[in-house]
Design a protein around this motif. Structure first.
Motif, PDB file in Angstrom:
ATOM      1  N   PHE A 148      10.445  19.952 -12.736  1.00  0.00           N
ATOM      2  CA  PHE A 148       9.380  20.785 -12.161  1.00  0.00           C
ATOM      3  C   PHE A 148       9.018  20.303 -10.758  1.00  0.00           C
ATOM      4  CE2 PHE A 148       5.018  22.168 -11.457  1.00  0.00           C
ATOM      5  CZ  PHE A 148       5.094  23.494 -11.842  1.00  0.00           C
ATOM      6  N   ILE A 149       8.860  18.987 -10.629  1.00  0.00           N
ATOM      7  CA  ILE A 149       8.523  18.419  -9.315  1.00  0.00           C
ATOM      8  C   ILE A 149       9.599  18.789  -8.299  1.00  0.00           C
ATOM      9  CG2 ILE A 149       8.248  16.259  -8.028  1.00  0.00           C
ATOM     10  CD1 ILE A 149       6.892  15.057 -10.435  1.00  0.00           C
ATOM     11  N   PHE A 196      11.055  24.732  -3.340  1.00  0.00           N
ATOM     12  CA  PHE A 196      10.258  25.859  -2.836  1.00  0.00           C
ATOM     13  C   PHE A 196       9.625  25.511  -1.484  1.00  0.00           C
ATOM     14  CE2 PHE A 196       5.999  28.109  -3.073  1.00  0.00           C
ATOM     15  CZ  PHE A 196       6.495  29.367  -2.755  1.00  0.00           C
ATOM     16  N   LEU A 197       9.050  24.290  -1.392  1.00  0.00           N
ATOM     17  CA  LEU A 197       8.352  23.898  -0.173  1.00  0.00           C
ATOM     18  C   LEU A 197       9.314  23.724   1.014  1.00  0.00           C
ATOM     19  CD1 LEU A 197       5.716  21.299  -1.469  1.00  0.00           C
ATOM     20  CD2 LEU A 197       5.253  23.553  -0.525  1.00  0.00           C
ATOM     21  N   TYR A 198      10.535  23.280   0.721  1.00  0.00           N
ATOM     22  CA  TYR A 198      11.444  22.938   1.821  1.00  0.00           C
ATOM     23  C   TYR A 198      12.466  24.022   2.140  1.00  0.00           C
ATOM     24  CZ  TYR A 198       9.468  18.376   2.490  1.00  0.00           C
ATOM     25  OH  TYR A 198       8.610  17.368   2.814  1.00  0.00           O
ATOM     26  N   PHE A 217       9.412  21.103  -4.802  1.00  0.00           N
ATOM     27  CA  PHE A 217       9.842  20.638  -3.483  1.00  0.00           C
ATOM     28  C   PHE A 217      10.909  21.542  -2.881  1.00  0.00           C
ATOM     29  CE2 PHE A 217       7.853  16.483  -4.510  1.00  0.00           C
ATOM     30  CZ  PHE A 217       7.031  16.445  -3.399  1.00  0.00           C
ATOM     31  N   THR A 276       1.573  32.498  -0.953  1.00  0.00           N
ATOM     32  CA  THR A 276       1.650  31.433  -1.956  1.00  0.00           C
ATOM     33  C   THR A 276       2.250  30.179  -1.332  1.00  0.00           C
ATOM     34  OG1 THR A 276       2.007  33.091  -3.663  1.00  0.00           O
ATOM     35  CG2 THR A 276       2.511  30.818  -4.249  1.00  0.00           C
ATOM     36  N   TYR A 277       3.324  30.394  -0.581  1.00  0.00           N
ATOM     37  CA  TYR A 277       3.995  29.268   0.050  1.00  0.00           C
ATOM     38  C   TYR A 277       3.064  28.564   1.044  1.00  0.00           C
ATOM     39  CZ  TYR A 277       7.113  26.602   2.951  1.00  0.00           C
ATOM     40  OH  TYR A 277       7.687  25.571   3.626  1.00  0.00           O
ATOM     41  N   ILE A 325      12.379  25.694   5.564  1.00  0.00           N
ATOM     42  CA  ILE A 325      12.641  24.736   6.635  1.00  0.00           C
ATOM     43  C   ILE A 325      14.125  24.407   6.696  1.00  0.00           C
ATOM     44  CG2 ILE A 325      12.192  22.383   7.395  1.00  0.00           C
ATOM     45  CD1 ILE A 325       9.393  22.700   6.238  1.00  0.00           C
ATOM     46  N   PRO A 364       5.993  19.786   5.351  1.00  0.00           N
ATOM     47  CA  PRO A 364       6.206  21.172   5.789  1.00  0.00           C
ATOM     48  C   PRO A 364       4.943  21.747   6.413  1.00  0.00           C
ATOM     49  CG  PRO A 364       6.809  20.904   3.479  1.00  0.00           C
ATOM     50  CD  PRO A 364       6.175  19.631   3.902  1.00  0.00           C
ATOM     51  N   PHE A 365       3.809  21.273   5.924  1.00  0.00           N
ATOM     52  CA  PHE A 365       2.519  21.766   6.357  1.00  0.00           C
ATOM     53  C   PHE A 365       2.227  21.338   7.808  1.00  0.00           C
ATOM     54  CE2 PHE A 365      -2.039  20.426   6.289  1.00  0.00           C
ATOM     55  CZ  PHE A 365      -2.595  21.675   6.311  1.00  0.00           C
ATOM     56  N   LEU A 376      -1.148  27.733 -10.838  1.00  0.00           N
ATOM     57  CA  LEU A 376      -0.171  27.483 -11.901  1.00  0.00           C
ATOM     58  C   LEU A 376       0.948  26.548 -11.434  1.00  0.00           C
ATOM     59  CD1 LEU A 376       0.085  30.978 -13.627  1.00  0.00           C
ATOM     60  CD2 LEU A 376      -1.100  28.899 -14.404  1.00  0.00           C
ATOM     61  N   ILE A 377       1.218  26.539 -10.143  1.00  0.00           N
ATOM     62  CA  ILE A 377       2.219  25.586  -9.641  1.00  0.00           C
ATOM     63  C   ILE A 377       1.561  24.222  -9.405  1.00  0.00           C
ATOM     64  CG2 ILE A 377       3.833  25.052  -7.778  1.00  0.00           C
ATOM     65  CD1 ILE A 377       4.021  28.090  -7.254  1.00  0.00           C
ATOM     66  N   VAL A 412       4.712  16.603   0.352  1.00  0.00           N
ATOM     67  CA  VAL A 412       4.055  17.903   0.277  1.00  0.00           C
ATOM     68  C   VAL A 412       3.483  18.278   1.640  1.00  0.00           C
ATOM     69  CG1 VAL A 412       2.083  19.148  -0.697  1.00  0.00           C
ATOM     70  CG2 VAL A 412       3.488  17.708  -2.166  1.00  0.00           C
ATOM     71  N   LEU A 465      -0.073  26.820  -0.741  1.00  0.00           N
ATOM     72  CA  LEU A 465       0.130  25.884  -1.862  1.00  0.00           C
ATOM     73  C   LEU A 465      -0.411  24.475  -1.580  1.00  0.00           C
ATOM     74  CD1 LEU A 465       1.190  25.494  -4.692  1.00  0.00           C
ATOM     75  CD2 LEU A 465       3.468  25.072  -3.769  1.00  0.00           C
ATOM     76  N   PRO A 466      -0.150  23.896  -0.402  1.00  0.00           N
ATOM     77  CA  PRO A 466      -0.684  22.546  -0.160  1.00  0.00           C
ATOM     78  C   PRO A 466      -2.210  22.480  -0.265  1.00  0.00           C
ATOM     79  CG  PRO A 466       0.907  23.133   1.523  1.00  0.00           C
ATOM     80  CD  PRO A 466       0.651  24.363   0.734  1.00  0.00           C
ATOM     81  N   PHE A 489       2.072  20.286 -11.331  1.00  0.00           N
ATOM     82  CA  PHE A 489       2.679  19.424 -10.320  1.00  0.00           C
ATOM     83  C   PHE A 489       1.806  18.181 -10.096  1.00  0.00           C
ATOM     84  CE2 PHE A 489       3.141  18.143  -5.861  1.00  0.00           C
ATOM     85  CZ  PHE A 489       4.518  17.928  -5.791  1.00  0.00           C
ATOM     86  N   ILE A 522       4.797  36.076  -1.689  1.00  0.00           N
ATOM     87  CA  ILE A 522       5.599  34.853  -1.525  1.00  0.00           C
ATOM     88  C   ILE A 522       5.104  34.052  -0.312  1.00  0.00           C
ATOM     89  CG2 ILE A 522       7.903  33.936  -1.008  1.00  0.00           C
ATOM     90  CD1 ILE A 522       9.090  36.280  -2.530  1.00  0.00           C
ATOM     91  N   MET A 556     -10.167  27.270  -1.136  1.00  0.00           N
ATOM     92  CA  MET A 556      -9.343  27.000   0.040  1.00  0.00           C
ATOM     93  C   MET A 556      -8.058  27.826   0.048  1.00  0.00           C
ATOM     94  SD  MET A 556     -11.396  25.208   1.544  1.00  0.00           S
ATOM     95  CE  MET A 556     -10.588  24.790   3.085  1.00  0.00           C
TER      96      MET A 556
END
Lengths: 282, 351, 262
Positions: free
Chosen positions: C10-11, C17-19, C15, A156-157, C22, A106-107, A79-80, A103, A160-161, A84, A153, A211
């Motif tokens: 949304f984008i 959330f992703l960052y 981001f 999901t985090y 960190i 962080p990965f 859903l995210i 994206v 996500l990638p 996106f 959480i 995945m």
């Protein structure tokens, strides 16, 4: 001359595939039919007890929990990731490239380090609770972690990638002319989305789901750190059989079970027209 | 220059080349022409050495090279999609072959410079192949082969990826370069226009054998088989049968025209089925008082073609095509009286 | 217009959330408080302490040794394999090909325990060596996939062209084939390196005492008590990754932009 080149190219990979993939898997298949001596050793007596034991209600509950958490995580990621990817693919090509790299960054730092980042944010004395308390929104700290919410959480985090990449890849490959054609033929936006865009990204969606789901049920360290060890996933169970209870035969049987589930999912993916090379989304 | 003796080539039991004998002369422009899958490219590759022959022998300049690797043969190939090295500049691409031969630096520079000048790419010598247009890439590919001064240059449909206009231009350029350098060219194509306009000789290849070899005029005017007649140009085909023999001649009857012809006997059998061929330009509209060698067709359609117009008419159930050079209009289903010269017929076997 | 703002929002949220974790880590690497809870003041002291924390630095060193060694080896084997599997036929090729997908699809934990099992069977002592072998084991298929992508879209006539121009097998391979597939090799190597740095699960099973990698060290520290010098180290790592990635992205963006304008 040509034969030499062929040998140099192929000998290492054949040796690798046999010794580091084929043999280990055959070996745990073998162990899974042996008997444990309960002291970490293996008694070489054939048994199918380890497979019967999988259906013990205690373990069925672990499978059930794993499946539920895995499904919720997969759904959340989907859903995210889907909107996106669509929104990103509408940008100019060089902006798309930048956003996708963002994206990935962080990965590229270790998943455990990022999990630690979430602990800093989520724990009782963590940033979220501190902020909420200082704004007087709450009086007592909320429990964001050491429960299933924390696991949810964290997974999901982390995953996500893995959902974004395959979906973005398939979304960005949609021919814009097809969408224009659909519009030209009188389709409304919602119809275009569900009848044209979504069907042409099925393999990307399924790829992302595999995945996400498969690693989710195996990632024991997130359940350990953010779930506080209260909820067991299949990954934790296997880890414990190998390192804590030291019952390798049962751990192996669980692994074989997990492999079978994986292969069923991959076969389904291939049936839906997915390519194996695209799995992993890179 | 190149001699093939009983060359055959099979892939997994399937025979692609079925015993070809061929002499290619020094300095000539020879074309292998045939439909796709006829074996023409495979035949070319047996000369370059990129494909080993299954049986038979290949000679280049009287030396048996049957077992020589491609890098040991003094021939070069121009590939269909150019096969340029994308990570090397134009100049580096062209130098590559010379560097492999370990020639002196001075020679390499001179020969490379000369050939770049010849293909008029001086301004692009440091460009990378992906930056070039199709025609420019084509010229670089040609230069990369020619710079080695090979005994034979093999060209595998080198123009097929270019658009029509550029193709026509490159046809002329290729022919000029071939004349200027005097190198033997062996050219593979499925395009009869290319073959007819450039070649000194054409070898028509079908199902792994050479159907006919000769200069373009011979091939067009005197096709020896139905396949050649069909493949080159357009043909009107009339069914015929051998009806009798006289001295060393056979007498045949063309049924639709109610015409008998006497032709040299080619070991025909009695009643054998033959095909009599007339090119569209060999059929004309008859004058009112023409009475012999005429026949009527029913007008069907016209195809305007710029400097001429092709008319299709029906004779019984077969379509007959002929050419007019004016704007004459016909009403539908009009009868048109046509005439021909009996000596124009080319007779081939129907199989 | 409003639609577009919502999409961009949304984008941005994704981001954030992703960052978020960190940024939290980076911010608290400059926090004066040892407890890492509330921001008490700006300091560089954790960076100084970091360079005296030998356990952490050793773990970093191990991580890099494992990542570099396994990347080099898996890139070489993977590249050769991708070429070999594309060009040559041999008995059992399909079998090898399907084996190669296994590390990509099965859960890491299964690969981890199966490798642990054979190391035990072969009586190998767990340590850096087993760690490197394991990382090679899961990286090779990814390298093969990356290189294969380039190889299968390559014009293989260039190989024949090189032979035709007089280059032998090895020279053709070195001067023509290899340079053409460099982009695939680079992306394969980058991926192998990243996967190695990122790995927790397989390392967890295949390492031994004295050869902790950074993630494993942090794992045990989180359980026993973590200090902000970990934040400092993480910040430095992120900085390095960012610099490398941004330079390469900007170069690529320029290329794309150029192509886009034409």
């Amino acid at each position: 001359m040509n034969r030499n080149l062929k040998f140099i190219c192929l000998a290492p990979v054949v040796i690798y595939a046999l010794i580091l993939i084929f043999f280990p898997l055959i070996y745990i298949l073998f162990i899974s039919f042996q008997t444990s001596d309960n002291y970490g050793g293996i008694i070489y007596v054939f048994t199918i007890y380890n497979y019967i034991r999988i259906f013990d209600p205690v373990y069925l509950k672990v499978f059930f929990n794993s499946a539920i958490i895995g499904l919720f995580v997969t759904l959340a990621c989907l859903l995210i990731a889907y909107p996106f990817s669509i929104f990103v693919s509408e940008k100019k090509p060089h902006i798309q490239k930048l956003l996708i790299t963002l994206v990935l960054i962080p990965f590229l730092t270790n998943s455990l380090i990022r999990t630690y980042g979430w602990i800093v944010l989520l724990r009782k004395e963590g940033i979220f609770n501190t902020i909420l308390e200082s704004l007087s929104i709450i009086d007592n700290p909320l429990s964001f972690m050491y429960n299933n919410l924390g696991i949810f959480i964290g997974l999901t985090y982390t995953l996500l990638p893995f959902m974004i990449l395959p979906i973005y890849n398939s979304v960005s490959k949609i021919d814009k002319k097809v969408i224009e054609a659909a519009r030209d033929l009188g389709a409304k936006p919602l119809n275009i989305f569900f009848k044209v865009i979504v069907p042409s990204t099925y393999s990307g969606i399924f790829n992302g789901c595999i995945m996400t789901f498969i690693p989710a049920i195996g990632m024991f360290f997130i359940a350990d750190l953010l779930g506080g060890g209260k909820t067991m996933l299949i990954g934790n169970l296997i880890k414990n059989q190998f390192l804590v209870s030291r019952n390798w035969p049962f751990g192996s049987a669980l692994s074989i079970f997990l492999i079978i589930v994986t292969f069923l999912l991959v076969r389904l993916y291939k049936k839906l027209g997915g390519k194996l090379d695209d799995l992993g989304g890179f | 220059m190149v001699k093939l003796e009983g060359v055959t080539k099979s892939f997994e039991e399937k025979e692609i080349i079925k015993g070809i004998d061929l002499d290619i002369y020094e300095g000539e422009f020879l074309t292998f022409l045939g439909p796709s899958g006829c074996g023409k490219t495979t035949l070319l590759r047996t000369i370059s050495g990129l494909e080993a022959v299954t049986s038979g022998k290949v000679f280049i300049d009287d030396v048996d090279v049957t077992n020589h690797a491609p890098q040991k043969r003094d021939v070069n190939t121009i590939f269909q999609n150019f096969a340029l090295f994308n990570h090397m500049s134009v100049q580096k691409n062209i130098e590559f072959g010379l560097r492999m031969k370990k020639i002196s630096e001075v020679d390499i520079n001179k020969r490379t410079k000369d050939i770049i000048k010849m293909i008029q790419m001086q301004d692009f010598k440091d460009a990378m192949p992906p930056q070039l247009s199709g025609g420019q890439q084509q010229r670089v590919a040609l230069a990369r082969g020619l710079v080695n001064k090979p005994k034979v240059l093999l060209l595998d449909e080198p123009l097929s990826s270019l658009d029509l206009k550029l193709r026509k231009k490159m046809e002329i350029e290729l022919k000029q370069i071939q004349k200027k350098t005097g190198i033997t060219f062996i050219y593979v194509t499925h395009d009869q226009d290319e073959a007819l306009s450039m070649s000194d000789r054409i070898a028509i290849i079908n199902k792994g054998v050479i159907e006919q070899i000769g200069n373009p005029r011979e091939i067009y005017d005197k096709p020896k088989t139905l396949f050649v007649a069909d493949f080159i140009g357009e043909s009107n085909k009339f069914k015929a049968n051998v009806i009798s023999f006289k001295n060393n001649n056979a007498i045949i009857k063309i049924h639709d025209l109610n015409l008998t012809l006497t032709i040299p006997d080619d070991k025909y059998k009695m009643d054998e089925a033959l095909v009599a061929i007339l090119r569209p330009e060999q059929i004309n509209i008859a004058k009112k008082n023409d009475n012999i060698n005429t026949f009527n067709v029913v007008y069907k359609e016209r195809i305007f073609n710029g400097n001429y117009t092709k008319i299709i008419g029906k004779l019984n159930k077969t379509d007959i095509a002929f050419i007019i050079y004016n704007d004459k209009e016909f009403a539908k289903n009009t009868e048109i009286k046509l005439k021909y010269k009996p000596q124009d017929f080319v007779i081939v076997r129907s199989k | 217009m409003k639609n577009k703002t919502l999409k961009n929002l949304f984008i941005v949220l994704v981001f954030i959330f992703l960052y978020l974790p960190i940024i939290a880590l980076i911010a608290f690497s400059f926090n004066d408080s040892k407890l890492n809870i509330i921001f008490e003041g700006f300091t560089f002291k954790w960076y100084k302490i970091l360079f005296t924390n030998t356990t952490l630095l050793d773990a970093l060193k191990n991580t890099l040794i494992v990542a570099v060694t396994s990347t080099v080896i898996s890139t070489i084997i993977g590249t050769l394999a991708a070429i070999g599997l594309y060009k040559y036929d041999f008995k059992g090729k399909n079998f090898i090909n399907s084996l190669l997908y296994i590390p990509v699809v099965i859960p890491e934990i299964v690969l981890g325990i199966s490798l642990l099992s054979i190391y035990t069977l072969m009586r190998l002592d767990l340590g850096l060596i087993t760690l490197i072998i394991s990382h090679i084991a899961f990286s090779i298929p990814y390298v093969i996939i990356c290189v294969r992508t380039v190889i299968s879209s390559m014009n293989w006539q260039i190989e024949e062209a090189a032979h035709d121009l007089g280059a032998g097998d090895f020279l053709t391979f070195r001067k023509i084939i290899l340079p053409e597939i460099v982009p695939g090799i680079v992306s394969g190597a980058t991926l192998a390196f990243t996967l190695s740095l990122d790995d927790v699960i397989i390392s967890y099973f295949t390492t031994g005492p004295g050869s902790n990698t950074l993630p494993l060290q942090i794992y045990s520290m989180i359980k026993t008590g973590i200090t902000p010098d970990v934040n400092a180290l993480t910040t430095l790592i992120i900085l390095v990754v960012m610099i490398i990635l941004f330079t390469s992205t900007i170069v690529q963006m320029r290329k794309i932009k150029k192509g886009y304008q034409v």
